[in-house]
Write an enzyme that holds these catalytic residues in place. Structure first.
Site, PDB file in Angstrom:
ATOM      1  N   ASP A   1     -29.009 -52.634  48.872  1.00 46.02           N
ATOM      2  CA  ASP A   1     -30.473 -52.613  48.943  1.00 46.02           C
ATOM      3  C   ASP A   1     -31.080 -53.108  47.633  1.00 46.02           C
ATOM      4  O   ASP A   1     -30.759 -52.598  46.557  1.00 46.02           O
ATOM      5  CB  ASP A   1     -30.939 -51.181  49.221  1.00 46.02           C
ATOM      6  CG  ASP A   1     -32.454 -51.042  49.178  1.00 46.02           C
ATOM      7  OD1 ASP A   1     -33.099 -51.464  50.149  1.00 46.02           O
ATOM      8  OD2 ASP A   1     -32.975 -50.519  48.174  1.00 46.02           O
TER       9      ASP A   1
ATOM     10  N   TYR B   1     -37.065 -54.942  41.132  1.00 43.78           N
ATOM     11  CA  TYR B   1     -36.075 -54.142  40.419  1.00 43.78           C
ATOM     12  C   TYR B   1     -35.623 -54.826  39.133  1.00 43.78           C
ATOM     13  O   TYR B   1     -35.135 -55.961  39.165  1.00 43.78           O
ATOM     14  CB  TYR B   1     -34.870 -53.837  41.310  1.00 43.78           C
ATOM     15  CG  TYR B   1     -35.158 -52.853  42.429  1.00 43.78           C
ATOM     16  CD1 TYR B   1     -36.322 -52.082  42.451  1.00 43.78           C
ATOM     17  CD2 TYR B   1     -34.262 -52.684  43.472  1.00 43.78           C
ATOM     18  CE1 TYR B   1     -36.578 -51.183  43.467  1.00 43.78           C
ATOM     19  CE2 TYR B   1     -34.507 -51.782  44.498  1.00 43.78           C
ATOM     20  CZ  TYR B   1     -35.666 -51.042  44.495  1.00 43.78           C
ATOM     21  OH  TYR B   1     -35.922 -50.151  45.511  1.00 43.78           O
TER      22      TYR B   1
ATOM     23  N   ARG C   1     -44.453 -51.229  50.188  1.00 40.33           N
ATOM     24  CA  ARG C   1     -45.394 -50.108  50.304  1.00 40.33           C
ATOM     25  C   ARG C   1     -46.647 -50.590  51.047  1.00 40.33           C
ATOM     26  O   ARG C   1     -47.011 -51.756  50.937  1.00 40.33           O
ATOM     27  CB  ARG C   1     -45.779 -49.561  48.928  1.00 40.33           C
ATOM     28  CG  ARG C   1     -44.684 -48.700  48.305  1.00 40.33           C
ATOM     29  CD  ARG C   1     -45.182 -47.977  47.070  1.00 40.33           C
ATOM     30  NE  ARG C   1     -44.147 -47.143  46.472  1.00 40.33           N
ATOM     31  CZ  ARG C   1     -43.894 -45.882  46.810  1.00 40.33           C
ATOM     32  NH1 ARG C   1     -44.624 -45.303  47.755  1.00 40.33           N
ATOM     33  NH2 ARG C   1     -42.942 -45.194  46.221  1.00 40.33           N
TER      34      ARG C   1
ATOM     35  N   SER D   1     -41.123 -49.933  54.280  1.00 42.66           N
ATOM     36  CA  SER D   1     -40.783 -48.802  53.435  1.00 42.66           C
ATOM     37  C   SER D   1     -42.039 -47.974  53.200  1.00 42.66           C
ATOM     38  O   SER D   1     -43.114 -48.530  52.962  1.00 42.66           O
ATOM     39  CB  SER D   1     -40.207 -49.293  52.102  1.00 42.66           C
ATOM     40  OG  SER D   1     -39.763 -48.212  51.301  1.00 42.66           O
ATOM     41  N   ASN D   2     -41.882 -46.661  53.298  1.00 40.14           N
ATOM     42  CA  ASN D   2     -42.984 -45.734  53.014  1.00 40.14           C
ATOM     43  C   ASN D   2     -44.164 -45.889  53.970  1.00 40.14           C
ATOM     44  O   ASN D   2     -45.324 -45.774  53.560  1.00 40.14           O
ATOM     45  CB  ASN D   2     -43.460 -45.916  51.566  1.00 40.14           C
ATOM     46  CG  ASN D   2     -42.335 -45.789  50.564  1.00 40.14           C
ATOM     47  OD1 ASN D   2     -41.735 -44.727  50.427  1.00 40.14           O
ATOM     48  ND2 ASN D   2     -42.014 -46.880  49.878  1.00 40.14           N
TER      49      ASN D   2
ATOM     50  N   LEU E   1     -30.194 -38.255  46.442  1.00 38.70           N
ATOM     51  CA  LEU E   1     -29.510 -37.281  45.588  1.00 38.70           C
ATOM     52  C   LEU E   1     -30.485 -36.498  44.721  1.00 38.70           C
ATOM     53  O   LEU E   1     -30.073 -35.727  43.842  1.00 38.70           O
ATOM     54  CB  LEU E   1     -28.475 -37.989  44.709  1.00 38.70           C
ATOM     55  CG  LEU E   1     -27.235 -38.516  45.456  1.00 38.70           C
ATOM     56  CD1 LEU E   1     -26.414 -39.434  44.563  1.00 38.70           C
ATOM     57  CD2 LEU E   1     -26.387 -37.369  45.977  1.00 38.70           C
TER      58      LEU E   1
ATOM     59  N   ARG F   1     -20.090 -41.889  39.946  1.00 41.22           N
ATOM     60  CA  ARG F   1     -20.999 -41.206  40.871  1.00 41.22           C
ATOM     61  C   ARG F   1     -20.980 -41.868  42.241  1.00 41.22           C
ATOM     62  O   ARG F   1     -21.120 -41.204  43.269  1.00 41.22           O
ATOM     63  CB  ARG F   1     -22.419 -41.186  40.319  1.00 41.22           C
ATOM     64  CG  ARG F   1     -22.603 -40.243  39.138  1.00 41.22           C
ATOM     65  CD  ARG F   1     -24.065 -39.871  38.974  1.00 41.22           C
ATOM     66  NE  ARG F   1     -24.497 -38.957  40.029  1.00 41.22           N
ATOM     67  CZ  ARG F   1     -25.757 -38.854  40.439  1.00 41.22           C
ATOM     68  NH1 ARG F   1     -26.693 -39.634  39.910  1.00 41.22           N
ATOM     69  NH2 ARG F   1     -26.102 -37.992  41.370  1.00 41.22           N
TER      70      ARG F   1
END
Length: 325
Positions: free
Chosen positions: A56, A61, A133, A162-163, A232, A293
Site C-alpha cells: 500500500d 508518503y 480523503r 479511504s476514510n 497495531l 516487526r
C-alpha cells in the site's frame, strides 16, 4: 474462513498488507540514499517471507520517496511485479506558498497524480487506486471521468476510497459504472469507534462516537474490502513504552502479552488476529517498515482462526475500558 472480498474482483491478495509510508527516509526533499534502498529491500523481503503480497502506497508518503524507493526495489527485482498487488492513493495535496494543504479530486489532479505514481514506481499499471480523503468540492461526474480515463488507458485496474462513509461512496458510485472495491479506515484495538457505533445504538454514550452509521454493513453488502490503517495502534499494545497511557490501555497491553505467551505467538499476531476475527474480513495494513516487526505479524491469520469469542470479547471490553452496555 470466508474468502476475501477482493477475490470477488479478481485480485488474490494476502490477508495482510504492508503499508509503505515508512520507506524512503524522512518527510522532506532530501535525496534517497543507498541506506534507504537497503531498508526498503529488507522490509519488502520480510513482508514476502511473512506471506504478504500486497503493498500500500500514497503519492504523499515521504514526499513521494516511498514510491520512488519501492520502484528501485522493483527495478532490481523485475520478476516481483507479477506476483504482488500494488495499490496507491491520491487526493491529498501539500501546502504551497499561501495555499494550505488540501484535498483535490479534480479530474486533472487525479490524472496527473497517477502519472506521477506510475513514474515513481516504474510500472505501467496500478492494481488499485484509492482516493485518499473526502474532498468537500468533489464532483462525482468529474471523478467518474478520471476513473474511466485511467481504466481505458490501462493505468489503473481497480478503484477504491479511504476514510469515506457509505453516503459518500454511494454518491461517487452513482456516477460511475466502475465499482468501488476498497474502503480504508482507521481501525484497531486502540481505535474502537467502528465497533462502538454499532453497540451504542439507542445509548446516550453513542452521541460521542464518530463513525459513519451502517458503514461496516454497507461495505460487507457491497463486497467492498475494508482495510484497516494503523491496525497495531502505533504499538501501544505490543511493547511501546506506555507509562503515559490510561490504566485500561496498560491492562489491555498486559492481556495481549499473556495471550501471546499462552498461544506461543507474538503480541502483534494477537492484536491483528483480534481485528481479523471480525466477520467483515478486515484486511490490516501494517505500517511498520521494521523487518522484525513485520515478521512478528506473520501469525496473525492463524490467531484470528484460533481466537475464541470469549477471548475476542476479553480484549474488546478491556480496550474500551468499560463493561458492555
Amino acid at each position: 474462513m470466508k474468502s476475501q472480498p477482493l477475490s470477488h474482483w479478481g485480485l488474490n491478495t494476502s490477508r495482510l498488507v504492508l503499508g509503505c509510508m515508512g520507506l524512503g527516509g524522512g518527510w522532506n526533499r532530501d535525496p534517497i540514499t543507498n541506506e534507504h534502498l537497503k531498508h526498503a529491500e529488507s522490509a519488502v523481503e520480510a513482508a514476502l517471507e511473512a506471506g504478504i503480497t500486497m503493498f500500500d502506497h500514497a503519492d504523499i508518503y515521504t514526499m513521494g520517496k516511498a514510491e520512488t524507493v519501492f520502484g528501485q526495489v522493483l527495478k532490481k527485482r523485475p520478476q516481483l511485479r507479477d506476483s504482488i498487488v500494488i495499490q496507491s492513493k491520491c487526493g491529498i495535496r501539500f501546502a504551497e506558498g499561501d495555499v494550505p494543504s488540501r484535498y483535490d479530486f479534480s479530474k486533472s489532479h487525479i490524472l496527473n497524480a497517477v502519472d506521477g505514481i506510475l513514474q515513481r514506481l516504474g510500472i505501467e499499471t496500478l492494481d488499485i487506486l484509492l482516493l485518499h480523503r473526502p474532498d468537500p468540492l468533489m464532483e462525482p461526474d468529474e471523478v467518474a471521468e478520471a476513473i474511466h480515463s485511467l481504466k481505458s488507458s490501462g493505468k489503473a485496474k481497480r478503484f477504491g476510497v479511504s476514510n469515506m462513509s457509505a453516503g459518500q461512496i454511494r454518491f461517487l458510485q452513482q456516477a460511475s459504472s466502475e465499482p468501488i472495491i476498497v474502503n480504508q479506515l482507521e481501525m484497531s484495538l486502540g481505535h474502537l469507534h467502528w465497533l462502538e457505533q454499532g453497540i451504542l445504538v439507542n445509548q446516550h454514550a453513542g452521541t460521542s462516537v464518530n463513525f459513519a452509521e451502517g458503514l461496516l454493513e454497507f461495505c460487507q453488502t457491497e463486497r467492498i474490502q475494508i482495510q484497516a490503517w494503523s491496525p497495531l495502534a502505533r504499538g501501544v499494545f505490543t511493547g511501546r513504552a506506555a507509562d503515559s497511557e490510561p490504566e485500561h490501555i496498560r491492562q489491555t497491553a498486559a492481556l495481549v502479552a499473556r495471550l501471546a505467551q499462552q498461544k506461543e505467538t507474538t503480541p502483534e499476531a494477537i492484536v491483528l488476529g483480534w481485528l481479523m476475527k471480525h466477520p467483515a474480513r478486515i484486511q490490516p495494513v501494517i505500517g511498520t517498515a521494521n523487518p522484525k516487526r513485520i515478521a512478528a505479524c506473520r501469525d496473525a491469520e492463524r490467531q484470528a482462526e484460533l481466537m475464541t469469542r470469549e477471548e475476542w470479547y476479553q480484549l474488546y471490553v478491556s480496550a474500551r475500558g468499560a463493561n458492555m452496555p
